[in-house]
Design an enzyme around this catalytic site. Structure first.
Site, PDB file in Angstrom:
ATOM      1  N   ASN A 147       1.122  -1.353  -0.027  1.00 20.97           N
ATOM      2  CA  ASN A 147       0.038   0.497  -0.534  1.00 20.97           C
ATOM      3  C   ASN A 147       1.206   0.952  -0.266  1.00 20.97           C
ATOM      4  O   ASN A 147       1.751   1.233   1.145  1.00 20.97           O
ATOM      5  CB  ASN A 147      -0.407  -0.196   1.287  1.00 20.97           C
ATOM      6  CG  ASN A 147      -1.515   0.850   1.592  1.00 20.97           C
ATOM      7  OD1 ASN A 147      -1.713   2.044   0.492  1.00 20.97           O
ATOM      8  ND2 ASN A 147      -2.721   1.755   2.538  1.00 20.97           N
TER       9      ASN A 147
ATOM     10  N   LYS B 234       0.233   3.920  -0.409  1.00 24.62           N
ATOM     11  CA  LYS B 234      -0.678   5.193  -0.118  1.00 24.62           C
ATOM     12  C   LYS B 234      -0.416   6.741  -1.256  1.00 24.62           C
ATOM     13  O   LYS B 234      -0.213   6.253  -1.662  1.00 24.62           O
ATOM     14  CB  LYS B 234      -0.391   6.173   1.885  1.00 24.62           C
ATOM     15  CG  LYS B 234      -0.445   4.462   2.688  1.00 24.62           C
ATOM     16  CD  LYS B 234      -0.511   4.673   4.353  1.00 24.62           C
ATOM     17  CE  LYS B 234       0.261   3.402   4.490  1.00 24.62           C
ATOM     18  NZ  LYS B 234       0.230   3.208   6.405  1.00 24.62           N
TER      19      LYS B 234
ATOM     20  N   HIS C 152      -9.298   0.878   4.881  1.00 28.95           N
ATOM     21  CA  HIS C 152      -8.358   0.827   6.204  1.00 28.95           C
ATOM     22  C   HIS C 152      -8.666   1.706   6.741  1.00 28.95           C
ATOM     23  O   HIS C 152      -9.516   2.454   6.799  1.00 28.95           O
ATOM     24  CB  HIS C 152      -7.463   1.714   4.658  1.00 28.95           C
ATOM     25  CG  HIS C 152      -6.113   1.503   4.900  1.00 28.95           C
ATOM     26  ND1 HIS C 152      -5.021   2.529   6.026  1.00 28.95           N
ATOM     27  CD2 HIS C 152      -4.860   1.021   5.045  1.00 28.95           C
ATOM     28  CE1 HIS C 152      -4.013   2.535   6.076  1.00 28.95           C
ATOM     29  NE2 HIS C 152      -3.904   1.436   5.526  1.00 28.95           N
TER      30      HIS C 152
ATOM     31  N   GLU D 236      -7.165   4.499   8.357  1.00 32.03           N
ATOM     32  CA  GLU D 236      -6.954   5.578   7.800  1.00 32.03           C
ATOM     33  C   GLU D 236      -8.185   6.099   7.148  1.00 32.03           C
ATOM     34  O   GLU D 236      -8.310   7.294   6.680  1.00 32.03           O
ATOM     35  CB  GLU D 236      -5.724   6.070   6.351  1.00 32.03           C
ATOM     36  CG  GLU D 236      -3.996   5.817   7.556  1.00 32.03           C
ATOM     37  CD  GLU D 236      -3.385   5.614   6.705  1.00 32.03           C
ATOM     38  OE1 GLU D 236      -3.590   5.753   5.695  1.00 32.03           O
ATOM     39  OE2 GLU D 236      -1.994   4.322   7.365  1.00 32.03           O
TER      40      GLU D 236
ATOM     41  N   GLU E 239      -5.362  -4.799  10.549  1.00 32.25           N
ATOM     42  CA  GLU E 239      -4.319  -3.740  10.512  1.00 32.25           C
ATOM     43  C   GLU E 239      -4.814  -3.478  11.875  1.00 32.25           C
ATOM     44  O   GLU E 239      -5.218  -2.343  12.190  1.00 32.25           O
ATOM     45  CB  GLU E 239      -4.792  -2.866   9.779  1.00 32.25           C
ATOM     46  CG  GLU E 239      -3.791  -3.910   7.784  1.00 32.25           C
ATOM     47  CD  GLU E 239      -3.229  -2.660   7.371  1.00 32.25           C
ATOM     48  OE1 GLU E 239      -2.172  -2.758   7.015  1.00 32.25           O
ATOM     49  OE2 GLU E 239      -3.583  -1.491   6.708  1.00 32.25           O
TER      50      GLU E 239
ATOM     51  N   GLY F 150       2.368   2.451  10.155  1.00 35.17           N
ATOM     52  CA  GLY F 150       3.127   3.320  10.306  1.00 35.17           C
ATOM     53  C   GLY F 150       4.093   3.444  12.221  1.00 35.17           C
ATOM     54  O   GLY F 150       4.601   4.533  11.856  1.00 35.17           O
TER      55      GLY F 150
ATOM     56  N   SER G  84       3.598  -1.975  10.093  1.00 37.40           N
ATOM     57  CA  SER G  84       4.980  -2.207  10.808  1.00 37.40           C
ATOM     58  C   SER G  84       5.664  -3.320  10.589  1.00 37.40           C
ATOM     59  O   SER G  84       6.638  -3.742  10.383  1.00 37.40           O
ATOM     60  CB  SER G  84       5.240  -1.557  12.004  1.00 37.40           C
ATOM     61  OG  SER G  84       5.139   0.262  12.238  1.00 37.40           O
TER      62      SER G  84
ATOM     63  N   GLY H  18       2.998  -1.139   4.428  1.00 38.55           N
ATOM     64  CA  GLY H  18       2.434  -0.049   3.534  1.00 38.55           C
ATOM     65  C   GLY H  18       4.451   0.608   3.553  1.00 38.55           C
ATOM     66  O   GLY H  18       5.006   0.918   3.021  1.00 38.55           O
ATOM     67  N   GLY H  19       4.730   1.446   4.609  1.00 36.29           N
ATOM     68  CA  GLY H  19       6.537   2.377   4.755  1.00 36.29           C
ATOM     69  C   GLY H  19       7.197   0.445   3.664  1.00 36.29           C
ATOM     70  O   GLY H  19       8.539   1.349   2.542  1.00 36.29           O
TER      71      GLY H  19
HETATM   72  C1  PEP Z   1      -0.874  -0.154   6.227  1.00 38.46           C
HETATM   73  O1  PEP Z   1      -0.736   1.404   6.482  1.00 38.46           O
HETATM   74  O2  PEP Z   1      -1.302  -0.792   5.571  1.00 38.46           O
HETATM   75  C2  PEP Z   1       0.593  -0.387   6.691  1.00 38.46           C
HETATM   76  C3  PEP Z   1       0.278  -1.970   6.740  1.00 38.46           C
HETATM   77  O3  PEP Z   1       1.240   0.629   7.363  1.00 38.46           O
HETATM   78  P1  PEP Z   1       2.802   0.550   7.330  1.00 38.46           P
HETATM   79  O4  PEP Z   1       3.569  -0.609   7.368  1.00 38.46           O
HETATM   80  O5  PEP Z   1       3.803   1.257   7.693  1.00 38.46           O
HETATM   81  O6  PEP Z   1       2.737   0.527   9.326  1.00 38.46           O
END
Ligand code: PEP
Length: 351
Positions: free
Chosen positions: A108, A110, A195, A197, A267, A273, A312, A333-334
């Site tokens: 993802n 983002k 999600h 967010e 999640e 994040g 994460s 994500g990251g």
């Molecule tokens: C996400 O936003 O779906 C996610 C898992 O982010 P991160 O891996 O950065 O925690």
């Protein structure tokens, strides 16, 4: 008392055993092996080849004055051959079944990268894809603006394209919205829905998500439906109830056919994040709970539903989390913003 010569297989039994092994091997090669982790696959191959060797050795005729050492060895081999057959059948029929689910690593992105950077990132993933087991399905979900550029970069590879959201309505006067039909037309196979967010910053509720799900399915997209609790809910011990409600309010409205084309991502909001990751045990505990909630509505089909962990997730912790029975991959994500890290997460399945 039967002698060793009585229990040593003759040509008929030897041929039969060889045929059984051959059938098991053929079945594995076609159906089971591609879905196994490289480690399990290697073990399976080793045992199968060893089986052929055992059978070959057993088929050697015994001389009347065969030394007792060889007779003892033969007894051992017969024992091994049976254990091997049982192990193969067990492996094929039972042990691999729960892990026949898809193994998925979805990125993802983002609101990150410009179109050219996105194309570079996608090319990097394509370039390194061969280093990861083909049993892992990779998905990248760039921003809407670079879906077509990234689709172009992914051409010829088996990496799927997904979007991060879609509109709740089909079409019309909804300024700024992007419909499910539009993203499907750009080559998307998946769409992330729900999600945290989007729930948190854009007020997405189960009512909105039900509409988005309808749009996604109507356009042949597979939703990656996100669930997860926030820190307060976790600390109050309400996480099981929170994810249950998120599933009951949306996923329970799907038909059995739609459910077959659903991916769930657990999640925990407190891990997204933040650098904090749920422990592998915490992930397994809630993934198993999610599967139970799904099974209450969809029965055995819940066994086939891929449930990803997100929060994460990185190369250093992926293997431990993915090793858990009910964790079928990750929503990243990251770490999805670096091709090497994203691919390294996929390698977590092989360890
Ligand atoms: C996400 O936003 O779906 C996610 C898992 O982010 P991160 O891996 O950065 O925690």
């Amino acid at each position: 008392m039967p002698t060793i010569d009585d229990i040593t297989p003759g040509p008929v039994w030897t041929t039969l055993a060889a045929l059984v092994l051959l059938a098991a091997w053929w079945h594995s090669l076609r159906r089971v092996l591609p879905k196994m982790t490289p480690k399990r696959r290697n073990w399976m191959m080793c045992w199968t080849y060893a089986g052929f060797l055992f059978v070959l050795e057993l088929s050697r005729p015994l001389a009347a004055d065969e030394p007792s050492g060889r007779r003892f060895l033969l007894k051992l081999l017969i024992l091994f051959a049976w254990a091997l057959l049982i192990a193969i059948v067990y492996n094929i029929i039972y042990k691999n079944k729960p892990k026949m689910r898809k193994k998925i690593v979805a990125g993802n992105w983002k609101m990150n990268t410009l179109p050219a950077e996105g194309a570079e990132l996608a090319k990097g993933v394509v370039a390194g894809r061969g280093t990861v087991c083909s049993c892992v399905d990779f998905i990248v979900c760039p921003p809407f603006t670079h879906l077509s550029t990234v689709a172009e970069a992914l051409k010829g590879s088996d990496i799927a394209l997904g979007a991060q959201n879609c509109a709740a309505e089909e079409k019309g006067a909804y300024t700024g919205e992007v419909s499910a039909a539009m993203i499907a037309a750009l080559g998307c196979k998946y769409v992330i829905l729900g999600h945290s967010e989007r729930r948190q910053y854009y007020g997405e509720t189960s009512a909105t998500l039900n509409k988005k799900m309808t749009q996604a399915y109507a356009n042949g997209l597979m939703p990656i439906y996100c669930v997860g609790e926030n820190l307060d809910e976790r600390e109050a011990g309400k996480h099981f109830d929170v994810v249950k409600a998120q599933i009951e309010e949306v996923v329970y409205n799907l038909t059995a056919e739609q459910f077959k084309n659903l991916v769930i991502a657990y999640e925990p909001v407190w891990a997204i994040g933040t650098g904090k990751t749920a422990t592998a045990e915490q992930a397994q505990e809630i993934h198993a709970h999610i599967r139970k909630v799904l099974a209450a509505k969809f029965g055995v089909a819940a066994e086939e539903c891929a449930i990803l962990y997100g929060g994460s997730c990185k190369p250093s912790n992926a293997a431990e989390i993915f090793a858990k029975e009910d964790v079928d991959g990750g929503l990243i994500g990251g770490a999805a913003l670096k091709a090497d890290d994203f691919l390294a997460i996929g390698k977590g399945f092989g360890k």
